[in-house]
Write a protein that holds these residues in place. Structure first.
Motif, PDB file in Angstrom:
ATOM      1  N   LEU A 521       1.047   3.504  -8.886  1.00 15.69           N
ATOM      2  CA  LEU A 521       0.410   2.209  -8.634  1.00 15.69           C
ATOM      3  C   LEU A 521       0.906   1.599  -7.333  1.00 15.69           C
ATOM      4  N   LEU A 522       2.213   1.672  -7.091  1.00 16.00           N
ATOM      5  CA  LEU A 522       2.765   1.097  -5.869  1.00 16.00           C
ATOM      6  C   LEU A 522       2.214   1.799  -4.625  1.00 16.00           C
ATOM      7  N   LEU A 523       2.133   3.124  -4.683  1.00 20.34           N
ATOM      8  CA  LEU A 523       1.580   3.855  -3.537  1.00 20.34           C
ATOM      9  C   LEU A 523       0.105   3.543  -3.340  1.00 20.34           C
ATOM     10  N   ASP A 524      -0.628   3.451  -4.434  1.00 20.77           N
ATOM     11  CA  ASP A 524      -2.049   3.175  -4.331  1.00 20.77           C
ATOM     12  C   ASP A 524      -2.304   1.790  -3.755  1.00 20.77           C
ATOM     13  N   ARG A 525      -1.471   0.826  -4.134  1.00 20.79           N
ATOM     14  CA  ARG A 525      -1.706  -0.564  -3.709  1.00 20.79           C
ATOM     15  C   ARG A 525      -1.121  -0.874  -2.336  1.00 20.79           C
ATOM     16  N   PHE A 526       0.017  -0.265  -2.007  1.00 19.84           N
ATOM     17  CA  PHE A 526       0.704  -0.642  -0.766  1.00 19.84           C
ATOM     18  C   PHE A 526       0.834   0.506   0.246  1.00 19.84           C
ATOM     19  N   GLY A 527       0.538   1.740  -0.172  1.00 19.13           N
ATOM     20  CA  GLY A 527       0.860   2.875   0.690  1.00 19.13           C
ATOM     21  C   GLY A 527      -0.295   3.530   1.407  1.00 19.13           C
ATOM     22  N   GLN A 528      -1.449   2.863   1.479  1.00 18.21           N
ATOM     23  CA  GLN A 528      -2.609   3.496   2.094  1.00 18.21           C
ATOM     24  C   GLN A 528      -2.635   3.276   3.608  1.00 18.21           C
ATOM     25  N   ASN A 529      -2.970   4.358   4.342  1.00 17.60           N
ATOM     26  CA  ASN A 529      -3.180   4.290   5.797  1.00 17.60           C
ATOM     27  C   ASN A 529      -1.981   3.691   6.537  1.00 17.60           C
ATOM     28  N   LYS A 530      -0.798   4.119   6.162  1.00 14.81           N
ATOM     29  CA  LYS A 530       0.411   3.622   6.799  1.00 14.81           C
ATOM     30  C   LYS A 530       0.844   4.572   7.911  1.00 14.81           C
ATOM     31  N   ASP A 531       1.415   3.992   8.971  1.00 17.57           N
ATOM     32  CA  ASP A 531       1.902   4.810  10.086  1.00 17.57           C
ATOM     33  C   ASP A 531       3.415   4.988  10.013  1.00 17.57           C
ATOM     34  N   ASP A 532       3.970   4.857   8.808  1.00 17.79           N
ATOM     35  CA  ASP A 532       5.400   5.081   8.592  1.00 17.79           C
ATOM     36  C   ASP A 532       5.569   5.845   7.291  1.00 17.79           C
ATOM     37  N   ASP A 533       6.657   6.622   7.218  1.00 18.99           N
ATOM     38  CA  ASP A 533       6.945   7.342   5.983  1.00 18.99           C
ATOM     39  C   ASP A 533       7.289   6.355   4.867  1.00 18.99           C
ATOM     40  N   ILE A 534       7.116   6.820   3.641  1.00 14.34           N
ATOM     41  CA  ILE A 534       7.388   5.985   2.463  1.00 14.34           C
ATOM     42  C   ILE A 534       8.223   6.779   1.476  1.00 14.34           C
ATOM     43  N   ALA A 535       9.309   6.169   0.990  1.00 10.62           N
ATOM     44  CA  ALA A 535      10.114   6.754  -0.085  1.00 10.62           C
ATOM     45  C   ALA A 535      10.273   5.709  -1.186  1.00 10.62           C
ATOM     46  N   VAL A 536      10.211   6.170  -2.415  1.00 10.92           N
ATOM     47  CA  VAL A 536      10.334   5.283  -3.584  1.00 10.92           C
ATOM     48  C   VAL A 536      11.229   5.962  -4.607  1.00 10.92           C
ATOM     49  N   ILE A 537      12.173   5.203  -5.152  1.00 14.89           N
ATOM     50  CA  ILE A 537      12.942   5.639  -6.328  1.00 14.89           C
ATOM     51  C   ILE A 537      12.761   4.571  -7.400  1.00 14.89           C
TER      52      ILE A 537
END
Length: 551
Positions: A521-537
């Motif tokens: 859910l977090l990736l779907d809501r906040f992680g779209q079309n980003k120009d930076d890497d994303i890590a989540v724990i």
């Protein structure tokens, strides 16, 4: 008319191509005599008797005349009016006009005629040699000016196309921009042949400026055959050749030109795949036009080489980056873990985001961090920091000591590099969380029936040589959750960070209990079309949380 009895026109016309001449004169005899002289000089002549007929012919003729000879005294308007209207119309303003008159022959008449659009002014009676020489000279100047203006327009278009080609971040858009750019610069259909970064031979074609570019596969050997045909071989450089239509169709059956084609082939480095740009031979009649075609091919070859190099480095960086991440997560009773790692968009640079989860003598250590900057260097530093962190943790160092050791490591091996890092130790007794944050996005702690909150206390970034404060202690939220992210998830250039952090916290509060679903859910809501890497724990703690001692 003076000289009407002469049989031979002596003025040379070898320095100008034959032209279509519009003669506007209400005297039929004058029109006949002028047409005879001009036709003997090799020109095509169209005669009309009034100013309106002449203007109407210019508006409707295809192709348009190359030059107009206009008598001053016409029955419906003056020749001055005709010249002025020709020059004021953007469709005919380039047309050279020669004014003639037997009556308006004073200096004042000449001044008015030349001021209102005439390029030359002749008094009658005319000498046939002088008339033909004046037509030749006027055409020579007009055509030179038109060539210069066309070249200027094409150079402006070439500059725009070059910027568009170099800004392409993916091969399909690159191929389309090169091909449509050739059509735009050279005002006609165009085709181009490339070897994509995936080693696929592709031909792009377009019917003309602003047309739709089509991409289709071609024989892999086509570029090699063109290299041999042009004499370029495996060398770097550019070659231009003209290929008969039948020969080109045998090389490229998918592209069926109507006649001979001009082909520019460019290679930037010896042994690398070349780029071919193909247009009708009629689109490049001059040496200047040939140089434009060669420059288009050079632009495509240089931009494709940069795109190919970037793709190779990007793939290498991603592989390097992924090799530094944990292969698997520890299994700890009472603690469920979920992680996500999402690289930036394909055209963005490699980042230094990382995460870690390791069992230590004091409990389960969770870490998330980011090397400041985007490059293969950032990914390399990320790997160095992560491996050092894991080693320090396994040796039994507490969170603050790990941060201090990493500070020393960066100061010695990577001066000038800064890193954000958040460490959370779930102690082995299962009663508390020890949180040490070096300038990173604060973790979210969520307890049952209590609104999630950011754990705000933090110290400075690593790499600045500043001391780190002691970690803070938070009672372990049995039945609660912990969420740690890198800034790529929550930073948006068009919105303040506190706004997106508030939205992030609300999403955690209302999100699903299952942490795998929460991460999605977090990736779907906040992680779209980003120009930076994303890590989540994300971690969830059951009420019987007890971290076992590692063997």
């Amino acid at each position: 008319m003076r000289g009407a009895g002469r049989e031979t026109v002596t003025a040379s016309t070898s320095d100008v191509q034959p032209a279509t001449v519009l003669v506007v004169d209400d005297n039929e005899t004058n029109r006949y005599v002028l047409a005879t002289w001009l036709r003997r000089a090799g020109h095509t002549v169209v005669g009309v008797g009034t100013g309106e007929e002449g203007l109407a012919y210019l508006r409707g003729s295809e192709p348009a005349p190359d030059i107009a000879i206009v008598d001053v005294r016409l029955p419906d308007m003056s020749g001055f009016d005709v010249s002025e209207r020709i020059k004021q119309d953007t469709a005919t303003g380039h047309l050279p006009v020669i004014q003639i008159s037997a009556a308006a022959i004073s200096p004042e008449d000449h001044i008015e005629g030349l001021s209102r659009g005439a390029d030359a002014y002749l008094d009658q009676p005319l000498d046939p040699g002088e008339l033909v020489a004046t037509v030749t000279a006027t055409l020579r100047y007009a055509r030179a000016r038109q060539r210069a203006e066309r070249l200027a327009r094409r150079l402006i278009a070439l500059n725009q196309v070059t910027l568009q080609v170099y800004s392409a971040t993916e091969f399909p858009s690159f191929a389309s921009r090169v091909t449509s750019g050739a059509a735009e610069v050279l005002s006609g259909p165009a085709s181009a042949v490339f070897l994509s970064p995936l080693a696929e031979a592709v031909q792009a074609t377009v019917d003309g400026p602003r047309g739709v570019v089509g991409l289709h596969p071609v024989r892999p050997a086509l570029l090699e055959e063109l290299s041999a045909l042009s004499g370029l071989g495996q060398a770097a450089g550019v070659r231009l050749l003209r290929v008969p239509a039948e020969r080109w169709r045998s090389l490229s059956p998918a592209h069926d030109p109507r006649g001979e084609v001009a082909l520019a082939l460019s290679r930037t480095k010896r042994g690398r795949p070349p780029v071919a740009v193909v247009v009708p031979a009629t689109a490049v009649p001059s040496a200047d036009d040939e140089r434009l075609l060669q420059q288009l091919a050079n632009t495509g070859a240089l931009a494709l080489e940069a795109l190919r190099t970037y793709s190779e480095e990007h793939a290498l960086g991603l592989a390097l980056q992924r090799s530094f991440l944990p292969k698997e997560l520890p299994s700890v009773p009472g603690v469920d873990l979920a992680v996500r790692y999402q690289p930036a968009s394909e055209h963005a640079e490699i980042g230094g985001d990382f995460y870690e989860a390791v069992e230590t003598a004091d409990g389960l250590l969770l870490a998330i961090g980011d090397v400041v900057g985007h490059s293969v260097t950032a990914a390399t530093v990320m790997g160095e920091v992560r491996h050092a962190l894991r080693a320090y943790a396994i040796e039994g160092h507490p969170p603050q000591r790990i941060l201090e050791a990493l500070e020393r490591l960066l100061g010695q091996s990577q001066p000038g590099i800064t890193v954000t890092l958040c460490l959370v130790l779930v102690d082995s007794g299962g009663r508390r969380l020890l949180i040490a944050n070096a300038g990173h996005i604060p973790p979210v702690v969520a307890e049952p029936r209590v609104a999630p909150r950011f754990h705000e206390p933090h110290g400075p970034l690593l790499g600045l040589g500043l001391p780190q404060p002691a970690p803070t202690t938070v009672p372990l939220p049995h039945g609660g959750r912990l969420v740690m992210v890198t800034d790529g998830l929550v930073e948006v250039r068009t919105a303040p960070l506190d706004v997106t952090l508030a939205a992030f916290r609300e999403t955690v509060a209302g999100g699903p209990e299952d942490i795998e679903e929460l991460c999605d859910l977090l990736l779907d809501r906040f992680g779209q079309n980003k120009d930076d890497d994303i890590a989540v724990i994300a971690a969830s703690f059951s009420r019987d949380t007890t971290v076992r001692q590692p063997r």
